[in-house]
Motif scaffolding. Structure first.
Motif, PDB file in Angstrom:
ATOM      1  N   LEU A 220      59.261 -30.805  -3.256  1.00  0.00           N
ATOM      2  CA  LEU A 220      57.818 -30.667  -3.022  1.00  0.00           C
ATOM      3  C   LEU A 220      57.366 -31.551  -1.862  1.00  0.00           C
ATOM      4  N   ALA A 221      57.827 -32.815  -1.841  1.00  0.00           N
ATOM      5  CA  ALA A 221      57.437 -33.715  -0.766  1.00  0.00           C
ATOM      6  C   ALA A 221      57.958 -33.227   0.578  1.00  0.00           C
ATOM      7  N   THR A 222      59.207 -32.776   0.588  1.00  0.00           N
ATOM      8  CA  THR A 222      59.788 -32.286   1.835  1.00  0.00           C
ATOM      9  C   THR A 222      59.059 -31.049   2.338  1.00  0.00           C
ATOM     10  N   ALA A 223      58.772 -30.110   1.406  1.00  0.00           N
ATOM     11  CA  ALA A 223      58.077 -28.883   1.803  1.00  0.00           C
ATOM     12  C   ALA A 223      56.698 -29.190   2.371  1.00  0.00           C
ATOM     13  N   ALA A 224      55.997 -30.150   1.769  1.00  0.00           N
ATOM     14  CA  ALA A 224      54.662 -30.490   2.261  1.00  0.00           C
ATOM     15  C   ALA A 224      54.719 -31.008   3.690  1.00  0.00           C
ATOM     16  N   VAL A 225      55.645 -31.931   3.955  1.00  0.00           N
ATOM     17  CA  VAL A 225      55.751 -32.483   5.306  1.00  0.00           C
ATOM     18  C   VAL A 225      56.195 -31.421   6.302  1.00  0.00           C
ATOM     19  N   LEU A 226      57.194 -30.613   5.910  1.00  0.00           N
ATOM     20  CA  LEU A 226      57.695 -29.580   6.810  1.00  0.00           C
ATOM     21  C   LEU A 226      56.600 -28.583   7.183  1.00  0.00           C
ATOM     22  N   LEU A 227      55.814 -28.160   6.200  1.00  0.00           N
ATOM     23  CA  LEU A 227      54.777 -27.160   6.467  1.00  0.00           C
ATOM     24  C   LEU A 227      53.674 -27.712   7.363  1.00  0.00           C
ATOM     25  N   VAL A 228      53.271 -28.960   7.118  1.00  0.00           N
ATOM     26  CA  VAL A 228      52.217 -29.541   7.937  1.00  0.00           C
ATOM     27  C   VAL A 228      52.691 -29.725   9.380  1.00  0.00           C
ATOM     28  N   VAL A 229      53.919 -30.245   9.548  1.00  0.00           N
ATOM     29  CA  VAL A 229      54.436 -30.441  10.894  1.00  0.00           C
ATOM     30  C   VAL A 229      54.652 -29.104  11.590  1.00  0.00           C
ATOM     31  N   LEU A 230      55.125 -28.093  10.830  1.00  0.00           N
ATOM     32  CA  LEU A 230      55.270 -26.747  11.384  1.00  0.00           C
ATOM     33  C   LEU A 230      53.933 -26.231  11.891  1.00  0.00           C
ATOM     34  N   TRP A 231      52.898 -26.419  11.107  1.00  0.00           N
ATOM     35  CA  TRP A 231      51.559 -25.957  11.509  1.00  0.00           C
ATOM     36  C   TRP A 231      51.083 -26.686  12.772  1.00  0.00           C
ATOM     37  N   LEU A 232      51.275 -28.004  12.796  1.00  0.00           N
ATOM     38  CA  LEU A 232      50.791 -28.787  13.924  1.00  0.00           C
ATOM     39  C   LEU A 232      51.512 -28.453  15.218  1.00  0.00           C
ATOM     40  N   THR A 233      52.755 -28.011  15.136  1.00  0.00           N
ATOM     41  CA  THR A 233      53.471 -27.647  16.351  1.00  0.00           C
ATOM     42  C   THR A 233      53.173 -26.222  16.795  1.00  0.00           C
ATOM     43  N   ARG A 234      52.475 -25.450  15.968  1.00  0.00           N
ATOM     44  CA  ARG A 234      52.171 -24.061  16.318  1.00  0.00           C
ATOM     45  C   ARG A 234      50.727 -23.849  16.760  1.00  0.00           C
ATOM     46  N   VAL A 235      49.810 -24.621  16.184  1.00  0.00           N
ATOM     47  CA  VAL A 235      48.396 -24.367  16.481  1.00  0.00           C
ATOM     48  C   VAL A 235      47.987 -25.064  17.767  1.00  0.00           C
ATOM     49  N   THR A 236      48.498 -24.581  18.874  1.00  0.00           N
ATOM     50  CA  THR A 236      48.097 -25.055  20.190  1.00  0.00           C
ATOM     51  C   THR A 236      47.398 -23.919  20.920  1.00  0.00           C
ATOM     52  N   GLY A 237      46.660 -24.275  21.916  1.00  0.00           N
ATOM     53  CA  GLY A 237      45.931 -23.245  22.663  1.00  0.00           C
ATOM     54  C   GLY A 237      44.889 -22.597  21.782  1.00  0.00           C
ATOM     55  N   GLY A 238      44.965 -21.253  21.627  1.00  0.00           N
ATOM     56  CA  GLY A 238      43.986 -20.520  20.840  1.00  0.00           C
ATOM     57  C   GLY A 238      44.355 -20.381  19.385  1.00  0.00           C
ATOM     58  N   GLY A 239      45.453 -21.032  18.960  1.00  0.00           N
ATOM     59  CA  GLY A 239      45.921 -20.866  17.596  1.00  0.00           C
ATOM     60  C   GLY A 239      44.985 -21.416  16.545  1.00  0.00           C
ATOM     61  N   TRP A 240      44.128 -22.372  16.928  1.00  0.00           N
ATOM     62  CA  TRP A 240      43.244 -22.980  15.933  1.00  0.00           C
ATOM     63  C   TRP A 240      42.288 -21.964  15.311  1.00  0.00           C
ATOM     64  N   GLY A 241      41.977 -20.894  16.002  1.00  0.00           N
ATOM     65  CA  GLY A 241      40.991 -19.967  15.478  1.00  0.00           C
ATOM     66  C   GLY A 241      41.543 -18.840  14.627  1.00  0.00           C
ATOM     67  N   ARG A 242      42.869 -18.693  14.541  1.00  0.00           N
ATOM     68  CA  ARG A 242      43.454 -17.597  13.775  1.00  0.00           C
ATOM     69  C   ARG A 242      43.558 -17.979  12.301  1.00  0.00           C
ATOM     70  N   PRO A 243      42.940 -17.191  11.387  1.00  0.00           N
ATOM     71  CA  PRO A 243      42.955 -17.553   9.958  1.00  0.00           C
ATOM     72  C   PRO A 243      44.367 -17.702   9.401  1.00  0.00           C
ATOM     73  N   ALA A 244      45.320 -16.882   9.860  1.00  0.00           N
ATOM     74  CA  ALA A 244      46.676 -16.943   9.323  1.00  0.00           C
ATOM     75  C   ALA A 244      47.343 -18.287   9.594  1.00  0.00           C
ATOM     76  N   GLU A 245      46.887 -18.988  10.635  1.00  0.00           N
ATOM     77  CA  GLU A 245      47.503 -20.270  10.966  1.00  0.00           C
ATOM     78  C   GLU A 245      47.203 -21.342   9.929  1.00  0.00           C
ATOM     79  N   TYR A 246      46.224 -21.100   9.043  1.00  0.00           N
ATOM     80  CA  TYR A 246      45.849 -22.115   8.073  1.00  0.00           C
ATOM     81  C   TYR A 246      46.549 -21.923   6.730  1.00  0.00           C
ATOM     82  N   LEU A 247      47.407 -20.913   6.632  1.00  0.00           N
ATOM     83  CA  LEU A 247      48.175 -20.741   5.406  1.00  0.00           C
ATOM     84  C   LEU A 247      49.191 -21.864   5.194  1.00  0.00           C
ATOM     85  N   PRO A 248      49.961 -22.276   6.220  1.00  0.00           N
ATOM     86  CA  PRO A 248      50.913 -23.375   5.997  1.00  0.00           C
ATOM     87  C   PRO A 248      50.267 -24.660   5.488  1.00  0.00           C
ATOM     88  N   PRO A 249      49.145 -25.140   6.083  1.00  0.00           N
ATOM     89  CA  PRO A 249      48.571 -26.374   5.530  1.00  0.00           C
ATOM     90  C   PRO A 249      48.010 -26.190   4.127  1.00  0.00           C
TER      91      PRO A 249
END
Length: 465
Positions: A220-249
């Motif tokens: 659980l701890a590993t999955a939480a960190v992995l998902l948050v870091v995955l999200w942070l490395t993807r939501v660049t540029g216009g990614g912040w506005g896409r609803p699907a990008e907020y599923l990982p966090p």
């Protein structure tokens, strides 16, 4: 009185054990391992354009050459710290060095972009096990006192220099040989570490702190960190506005809540509550996160500006970082004296203040100009600050750790790279993928502001915790 037979059996048993290395040899091995962890993270920076051309990365996937290492390194540190405390630092060290060597060999021989990303993730996993094992071994081999303080200074010095040495080594190897050698060289060093590690002393008492691995909580701890870091490395540029990008966090929040609930109900928590009640440890964790969010991300923006604005080759970019690689150890070397004179917290704050000034001095490089005027002053000053801040943070945090060295050091390093992921994601969103002019100046100003925030936040946290 022991019998002759007992003496013979004891002599035979001792003969089968590896001869423990001299303290200087053990320290050299552990310092090399610490250097390799930071080096392996940053060694790819100046080689990215060449790797892109050779393997055909897309614009979005190229960042994963860096991010895959950071994601798995940060995500698995807690689990690996638990492994160290449960099974012993020596065994984990040997296994981690073997994994890192094999993964680096695979990265150096890979034939495609997807393969390289997978092997970079495996490199991060190996480094995640290596990090807590090295610090735990250091505190076992060198008992508390002046010798341990000196050993910790050497160990911290190599860690502070690792990021800069990685950029320098990556440029030299890429220009003079091939980008593949930035991975193959790591494989050679990691394999040599595994062989040398066989002579490390076995623990006299196996596991002063021994508990079940609690794999459910670990996952659980590993999955939480992995998902948050995955999200942070993807939501660049216009990614912040896409609803699907907020599923990982969102899923990460559920995992984190489950971990906290289960850990609080456990008799043997993965994150010992006693550690969270120790003020120096909490301050050290905050300092580690702010260090990587500011100074760790500095390498990214400076490398891009060297390539895009100053038009440096890989070799020139690597050599350009040499002053930082030289001054970071100098800052680390004086940290012990500063701590004894002024105290741990003032020394830590001073390191961040000096580093912030150095980052601000890099603002002129966004417009080009001579290296000696626009790049060199900032690298020299920020290098000194980084050396002081890194060493002071780890010295402050480890000063209150007891038998739980593995999980304690893993927590500090976890938040360090987690903070780096946050800082890099925000930096890229501010600057864009090709920074120049106003966007580059905004990015550098952001990094300086994060370092200055540490000057304010850390004393407040120390008083209020």
């Amino acid at each position: 009185m022991p019998s002759p037979e007992a003496d013979a059996l004891e002599s035979a048993r001792r003969a089968d054990l590896p001869t423990p290395p001299a303290p200087a040899g053990a320290l050299a091995l552990l310092a090399t391992a610490q250097l390799l962890i930071g080096l392996d993270y940053s060694i790819v920076y100046v080689a990215l354009p060449v790797i892109d051309t050779a393997l055909g990365f897309s614009a979005e996937s190229l960042q994963w050459v860096v991010s895959a290492y950071a994601v798995f390194f940060a995500g698995l540190l807690l689990v690996c710290g638990r492994l160290v405390d449960t099974f012993g630092a020596r065994g984990v060290f040997l296994g981690a060095a073997g994994v890192l060597a094999a993964a680096s060999l695979g990265a150096g021989l890979c034939a495609g972009s997807a393969q390289l990303i997978v092997f970079r993730a495996l490199q991060g996993a190996g480094a995640a096990a290596l990090a807590p094992a090295t610090l735990s071994l250091l505190t076992q081999i060198f008992p508390p006192g002046p010798r341990q303080t000196r050993a910790l200074t050497v160990w911290s010095t190599t860690g502070a220099a690792g990021l800069a040495v990685g950029v320098l080594g990556g440029g030299v190897l890429t220009q003079l040989t091939s980008w593949r050698w930035i991975f193959l060289a790591v494989a050679v060093v990691a394999a040599a570490m595994a062989v040398a590690g066989l002579r490390l002393p076995r623990p006299v008492r196996p596991g002063a702190f021994r508990a079940d691995l609690s794999l459910g909580r670990a996952l659980l701890a590993t999955a939480a960190v992995l998902l948050v870091v995955l999200w942070l490395t993807r939501v660049t540029g216009g990614g912040w506005g896409r609803p699907a990008e907020y599923l990982p966090p969102a899923v990460a929040a559920v995992c984190a809540a489950g971990f906290v609930r289960l850990d609080r109900r456990s008799g043997n928590p993965m994150v010992p509550r006693a550690l969270l009640r120790r003020r120096p440890f909490v301050v050290a964790c905050a300092a580690a996160a702010l260090f990587m969010a500011s100074f760790g991300a500095e390498f990214y923006v400076v490398t891009l500006l060297m390539h895009d604005v100053h038009h440096y080759s890989a070799l020139m970019a690597g050599v350009a970082f040499l002053p930082l690689a030289a001054t970071a150890p100098l800052g680390s070397a004086v940290t012990g004296r500063l701590t004894r004179t002024f105290g741990a917290l003032p020394t830590l704050v001073a390191g961040f203040a000096i580093g912030a000034a150095g980052v601000a001095l890099l603002l002129p490089m966004t417009s080009g100009g001579p290296y000696a005027l626009t790049v060199l002053p900032g690298l020299v000053v920020s290098g000194v600050g980084q050396g002081i801040a890194y060493t002071a943070a780890y010295g402050l945090g480890t000063s209150v750790l007891d038998e739980q060295q593995g999980v304690g050091s893993a927590l500090i390093t976890t938040v360090q790279y987690f903070g780096g992921s946050v800082g890099l994601a925000v930096l890229v969103s501010v600057m864009g993928e090709t920074p120049s002019g106003a966007s580059a100046r905004a990015g550098i100003a952001l990094l300086a502001a994060v370092a200055l925030a540490a000057v304010v936040v850390l004393p407040v946290a120390h008083r209020k915790h």
